[in-house]
Design an enzyme around this catalytic site. Structure first.
Site, PDB file in Angstrom:
ATOM      1  N   GLU A  47      63.276  63.759  51.329  1.00  0.00           N
ATOM      2  CA  GLU A  47      62.661  65.021  52.033  1.00  0.00           C
ATOM      3  C   GLU A  47      61.285  65.501  50.981  1.00  0.00           C
ATOM      4  O   GLU A  47      61.338  66.609  50.772  1.00  0.00           O
ATOM      5  CB  GLU A  47      63.663  66.176  52.521  1.00  0.00           C
ATOM      6  CG  GLU A  47      64.399  65.571  53.504  1.00  0.00           C
ATOM      7  CD  GLU A  47      65.240  66.794  53.895  1.00  0.00           C
ATOM      8  OE1 GLU A  47      65.517  67.768  53.365  1.00  0.00           O
ATOM      9  OE2 GLU A  47      65.904  66.407  54.968  1.00  0.00           O
TER      10      GLU A  47
ATOM     11  N   GLU B  71      68.592  60.870  59.017  1.00  0.00           N
ATOM     12  CA  GLU B  71      69.208  62.152  59.108  1.00  0.00           C
ATOM     13  C   GLU B  71      68.833  62.417  60.448  1.00  0.00           C
ATOM     14  O   GLU B  71      67.589  62.715  60.625  1.00  0.00           O
ATOM     15  CB  GLU B  71      68.697  63.010  58.091  1.00  0.00           C
ATOM     16  CG  GLU B  71      69.372  62.863  56.615  1.00  0.00           C
ATOM     17  CD  GLU B  71      69.293  64.124  55.776  1.00  0.00           C
ATOM     18  OE1 GLU B  71      69.047  65.315  56.229  1.00  0.00           O
ATOM     19  OE2 GLU B  71      69.410  63.893  54.297  1.00  0.00           O
TER      20      GLU B  71
END
Length: 406
Positions: free
Chosen positions: A171, A284
């Site tokens: 991320e 995810e």
């Protein structure tokens, strides 16, 4: 055990390649059904839940629910320092008692291999105390150290057949850029440097987008290019995607929700297979998805979108019930499965590829994608969606902090 059939392919080593937007293992399309299981990225430095129950219980649960891969988040601090005084309950896990963090990871990988489970190592955070950093380095861990730690990790597991992929940085966000050639912020160039430095690794290189992993539209103009076609061919673009349980955004309140999301997802990363020919694997997604909630509607629609666009290779977030805004596949007692969430994961990928170490070889039982057209002629996608272009993605999407979840 996996029953031997005429379709099984037994090999001495797994060979990972990509073509036509698909991942191939020894020439067969990989049908990937993955789960995230965290803990090595936290101050325990071991998988959560084993303070109460045996690690084997969780690995068996993963296997018995037809997952074939685990994304294993870790922190660079653990790789660098290898803490030894872990608070592992000897009663529940005598085989792990007294082990260092890296020794526990060794055992985790080996026990996963015994069950035919692939492992992706995920550089989730730099230190267990620091949260998810926007960039791939900081003052304490400069890029040279980050790459050195990655090298030590892939070298350690070079003989583990089931370590098939690395997720280079979890991320990237805020100051992270893509395509501006800034040495200090340009994530795609940093990913290229990392991949070149890890050229001895024979598996796959997962590269997430910026803006918390969600945005890969700039790949259209600036694809990952290491200068080495063999390395380039093993790049997998790996977005993250969450709904209303995780963050607030205007598109969740639109009158045409959830259909309005299709064009947004396509603009951010859905177009990539047709544009680049490289695979896209969502590493995810998820949420609590309580019955009747808007998040349940989001999850249901996202599953159908993944299926309709032949993007069903995925890693669900997550096994752990102690994931802030999403929860996990287990209730808070760490034992009771949540049927609706397990059903979500099965709808996305009902028949994944199976692996088994057998008689000194690794045997592969082919999987099957849920949509017949996704496996026809090796073409992963139908006609590209034209309802939005990468430049139309609203700037606000994914722009909120979700560190409490991931």
């Amino acid at each position: 055990l996996i029953a031997s059939t005429v379709t099984d392919q037994c090999v001495s080593k797994l060979k990972w390649t990509t073509s036509d937007g698909q991942i191939h293992v020894n020439g067969q399309p990989l049908v990937l059904k993955g789960i995230n299981y965290f803990g090595f990225n936290t101050n325990t430095f071991y998988p959560h839940g084993i303070w109460a129950y045996d690690l084997d219980y969780y690995l068996d649960f993963i296997k018995n629910n037809t997952f074939n891969a685990i994304r294993v988040p870790f922190c660079l601090e653990m790789i660098k320092n290898n803490p030894a005084n872990l608070t592992i309950a000897c009663r529940t896990n005598p085989g792990l008692c007294g082990k260092s963090a890296m020794e526990v990871l060794d055992i985790f990988i080996d026990r996963a291999a015994e069950r035919g489970l692939l492992i992706m190592l995920d550089n989730h955070v730099i230190t267990e105390r620091g949260g998810i950093t926007s960039l791939w380095y900081n003052d304490e861990y400069p890029e040279t150290l980050v790459i050195s730690l990655w090298k030590s990790l892939v070298n350690r597991y070079s003989d583990r057949w089931n370590v098939f992929a690395v997720d280079l940085k979890n991320e990237p966000h805020s100051s992270a850029t893509w395509g501006d050639s800034s040495a200090s912020t340009d994530w795609n160039k940093a990913a290229e440097r990392m991949i070149n430095s890890l050229s001895s690794f024979s598996g796959l290189f997962f590269v997430e987008g910026i803006d918390w992993g969600t945005r890969l539209e700039n790949v259209a103009e600036f694809p990952i290019n290491t200068g080495n076609s063999f390395l380039n061919s093993r790049v997998v673009y790996s977005p993250h995607c969450y709904g209303p349980d995780v963050y607030s955004s205007p598109e969740f309140n639109s009158a045409d929700f959830p259909k309005n999301l299709d064009a947004i997802w396509m603009a951010k990363y859905g177009f990539l297979v047709n544009k680049t020919g490289q695979p896209v694997v969502v590493s995810e997604w998820g949420g609590k998805a309580e019955v009747g909630s808007k998040d349940a509607v989001w999850n249901d629609h996202y599953i159908e979108w993944l299926r309709s666009n032949c993007l069903t290779n995925n890693f669900y977030w997550c096994l752990n019930p102690d994931s802030g805004d999403t929860g996990g596949l287990l209730e808070d007692d760490w034992l009771t499965p949540i049927p609706r969430k397990i059903a979500f994961t099965t709808r996305v990928q009902p028949k994944p590829t199976e692996f088994e170490a057998r008689n000194g070889q690794i045997c592969i039982t082919p999987g099957e994608f849920p949509e017949a057209r996704c496996r026809a002629g090796g073409q992963p996608l139908g006609p590209p969606t034209t309802t939005a272009s990468p430049s139309t993605t609203p700037a606000s999407i994914g722009g909120v902090t979700v560190t409490a979840v991931t």
